[in-house]
Design a protein around this motif. Structure first.
Motif, short mmCIF file in Angstrom:
data_model
loop_
_atom_site.label_atom_id
_atom_site.label_comp_id
_atom_site.label_asym_id
_atom_site.label_seq_id
_atom_site.Cartn_x
_atom_site.Cartn_y
_atom_site.Cartn_z
N THR A 61 31.55 33.08 37.80
CA THR A 61 32.14 33.33 39.12
C THR A 61 33.61 33.66 39.00
OG1 THR A 61 30.67 31.60 39.96
CG2 THR A 61 32.41 32.32 41.43
N VAL A 62 34.03 34.63 39.79
CA VAL A 62 35.45 34.91 39.99
C VAL A 62 35.79 34.36 41.38
CG1 VAL A 62 37.18 36.72 40.34
CG2 VAL A 62 35.43 36.99 38.56
N THR A 63 36.75 33.44 41.42
CA THR A 63 37.17 32.88 42.70
C THR A 63 38.61 33.30 42.95
OG1 THR A 63 35.75 30.97 42.29
CG2 THR A 63 37.37 30.74 44.05
N PHE A 64 38.84 33.93 44.08
CA PHE A 64 40.19 34.42 44.40
C PHE A 64 40.62 33.83 45.73
CE2 PHE A 64 42.81 37.83 46.44
CZ PHE A 64 43.93 37.66 45.65
N GLY A 65 41.77 33.17 45.73
CA GLY A 65 42.25 32.52 46.95
C GLY A 65 41.24 31.52 47.49
N GLY A 66 40.53 30.87 46.58
CA GLY A 66 39.58 29.83 46.98
C GLY A 66 38.22 30.35 47.42
N ARG A 67 38.03 31.67 47.33
CA ARG A 67 36.80 32.27 47.81
C ARG A 67 36.04 32.95 46.66
NH1 ARG A 67 36.58 36.67 52.77
NH2 ARG A 67 34.43 37.30 52.35
N ALA A 68 34.75 32.65 46.52
CA ALA A 68 33.95 33.27 45.47
C ALA A 68 33.79 34.75 45.77
CB ALA A 68 32.59 32.60 45.37
N MET A 69 34.02 35.59 44.74
CA MET A 69 34.01 37.04 44.93
C MET A 69 32.63 37.66 44.68
SD MET A 69 37.15 38.16 45.69
CE MET A 69 37.15 36.77 46.80
N ASN A 70 31.67 36.85 44.24
CA ASN A 70 30.34 37.40 43.91
C ASN A 70 29.81 38.26 45.04
OD1 ASN A 70 30.90 34.96 42.43
ND2 ASN A 70 28.85 35.18 41.53
N GLY A 71 29.38 39.47 44.69
CA GLY A 71 28.77 40.35 45.67
C GLY A 71 29.77 41.17 46.48
N LEU A 72 31.06 40.81 46.45
CA LEU A 72 32.03 41.63 47.20
C LEU A 72 32.37 42.87 46.38
CD1 LEU A 72 34.67 39.15 48.72
CD2 LEU A 72 32.54 40.00 49.72
N VAL A 73 32.43 44.02 47.03
CA VAL A 73 32.77 45.26 46.33
C VAL A 73 34.29 45.44 46.29
CG1 VAL A 73 30.54 46.33 46.85
CG2 VAL A 73 32.48 46.68 48.41
N ALA A 74 34.72 46.45 45.53
CA ALA A 74 36.15 46.60 45.23
C ALA A 74 37.03 46.65 46.48
CB ALA A 74 36.36 47.84 44.37
N HIS A 75 36.66 47.47 47.48
CA HIS A 75 37.59 47.61 48.62
C HIS A 75 37.67 46.32 49.43
CE1 HIS A 75 34.74 48.12 52.00
NE2 HIS A 75 33.95 48.64 51.09
N GLU A 76 36.61 45.52 49.40
CA GLU A 76 36.66 44.22 50.09
C GLU A 76 37.63 43.27 49.37
OE1 GLU A 76 32.16 43.97 51.93
OE2 GLU A 76 32.38 43.65 49.78
N ARG A 77 37.64 43.37 48.06
CA ARG A 77 38.56 42.52 47.29
C ARG A 77 40.01 42.99 47.45
NH1 ARG A 77 35.01 40.70 41.98
NH2 ARG A 77 32.98 41.02 42.96
N THR A 78 40.19 44.31 47.51
CA THR A 78 41.53 44.86 47.76
C THR A 78 42.05 44.32 49.09
OG1 THR A 78 40.87 46.90 46.66
CG2 THR A 78 42.86 47.01 48.01
N HIS A 79 41.19 44.32 50.07
CA HIS A 79 41.53 43.84 51.41
C HIS A 79 41.99 42.38 51.38
CE1 HIS A 79 41.29 43.65 55.73
NE2 HIS A 79 40.48 42.61 55.66
N LEU A 80 41.41 41.59 50.47
CA LEU A 80 41.77 40.17 50.36
C LEU A 80 43.04 39.94 49.54
CD1 LEU A 80 38.18 38.73 49.83
CD2 LEU A 80 39.60 38.47 51.88
N GLY A 81 43.57 41.03 48.93
CA GLY A 81 44.85 40.89 48.24
C GLY A 81 44.81 41.04 46.73
N LEU A 82 43.76 41.67 46.24
CA LEU A 82 43.64 41.94 44.80
C LEU A 82 43.97 43.41 44.54
CD1 LEU A 82 40.33 40.34 43.54
CD2 LEU A 82 42.45 40.50 42.24
N ALA A 83 44.90 43.68 43.64
CA ALA A 83 45.19 45.08 43.32
C ALA A 83 45.31 45.25 41.83
CB ALA A 83 46.49 45.52 43.99
N ARG A 84 45.00 46.46 41.37
CA ARG A 84 45.14 46.74 39.94
C ARG A 84 45.69 48.15 39.78
NH1 ARG A 84 39.82 48.54 38.20
NH2 ARG A 84 40.47 48.22 36.06
N SER A 85 46.40 48.32 38.66
CA SER A 85 46.77 49.69 38.32
C SER A 85 45.88 50.07 37.16
CB SER A 85 48.24 49.77 37.93
OG SER A 85 48.45 49.11 36.71
#
Ligand code: ADP
Ligand code: MG
Length: 245
Positions: A61-85
């Motif tokens: 599991t990847v947990t970001f900001g206390g929330r499990a990311m399983n099943g979330l796609v990239a743009h949903e994770r970007t929306h939650l505050g995850l960014a990558r170059s």
């Protein structure tokens, strides 16, 4: 102690029969600067892809900001505050430098707050980001006209336009000169001072050591070291598997 912003727990990923990530565990604290190193093919970018949702990990599991990311796609994770170059920058090549920043800015504000920025608000915000990466003078230029280091800076500004809580910079410095590397490290330190937690993936050890408060080492999809940078680079297994090459 505040909860970690990112928790990577037992993350595994296969490509066919090939095990690219094998039960990787580590946490990243809010505001921390972590260097992620390891030989080519050790699974660093695959881990980034699993964190950011470009790939879905099969185990763990990847947990970001206390929330499990399983099943979330990239743009949903970007929306939650995850960014990558990206290792290879992916700008909109036919647009100007400024428009390359306006697009993610408009998208971020529209998806976060549901309202649209006025033309002048957008211009101000865009100018602020261009200034941050010292590209104001290139605002109207076409992306094709940028040098390699300017392209890397634009790539980082585009990531920051999404107002990330966590930024992952995947080999932002490959192929740059000594002073250009220093520029990018300074920029990442500045972003960290603005409150962005950062994971830096890099082979240039001078940059890694200047930047990182902690080092994580991946070899063949497994974490082999995690700790204080000066101590980690002296661990015999790290020297044998990576630094001694
Ligand atoms: P690193 O970023 O540490 O250099 P990667 O995560 O890019 O390593 O790659 C790890 C391993 O997984 C490599 O052997 C690579 O060839 C393989 N790999 C990465 N992505 C894919 C993919 N989409 N399909 C098949 N194999 C892949
Ligand atoms: Mg990589």
């Amino acid at each position: 102690m505040t909860a970690p912003i990112l928790q990577i727990s037992g993350v595994g990923k296969r490509f066919g029969g090939f095990v690219a990530l094998d039960g990787v565990n580590f946490d990243v604290a809010q505001g921390e600067r972590v260097g992620l190193i390891g030989p080519n093919g050790s699974g660093k970018s695959t881990l980034v892809n699993c964190i950011c949702g470009t790939l879905q990990n099969e185990t763990g599991t990847v947990t970001f900001g206390g929330r499990a990311m399983n099943g979330l796609v990239a743009h949903e994770r970007t929306h939650l505050g995850l960014a990558r170059s990206f290792q290879l920058p992916r700008p909109f090549v036919s647009m100007s430098v400024a428009d390359n920043i306006r697009v993610p800015l408009m998208y971020t504000v529209a998806t976060r707050s549901g309202h649209h920025l006025s033309h002048s608000e957008l211009g101000d915000h865009c100018h602020e980001l261009l200034k941050l990466v010292a590209l104001e003078a290139k605002a109207g230029h076409r992306v094709q006209d940028l040098t390699q280091v300017e392209m890397r800076k634009l790539e980082l500004a585009r990531a920051v336009a999404a107002e990330p809580k966590l930024l992952i910079a995947d080999e932002s410095m490959a192929g740059l000169s000594h002073s250009e590397v220093e520029d990018i490290v300074s920029l990442l330190l500045q972003l960290n001072e603005r409150g962005i937690t950062i994971i830096m993936i890099e082979h240039i050890m001078r940059a890694v050591m200047r930047f990182s408060q902690r080092l994580v080492v991946l070899v063949s999809g497994k974490k082999i070291a995690d700790g204080e940078p000066q101590a980690v680079v002296q661990e015999p297994e790290v020297v044998r598997a990576y630094l001694g090459q």
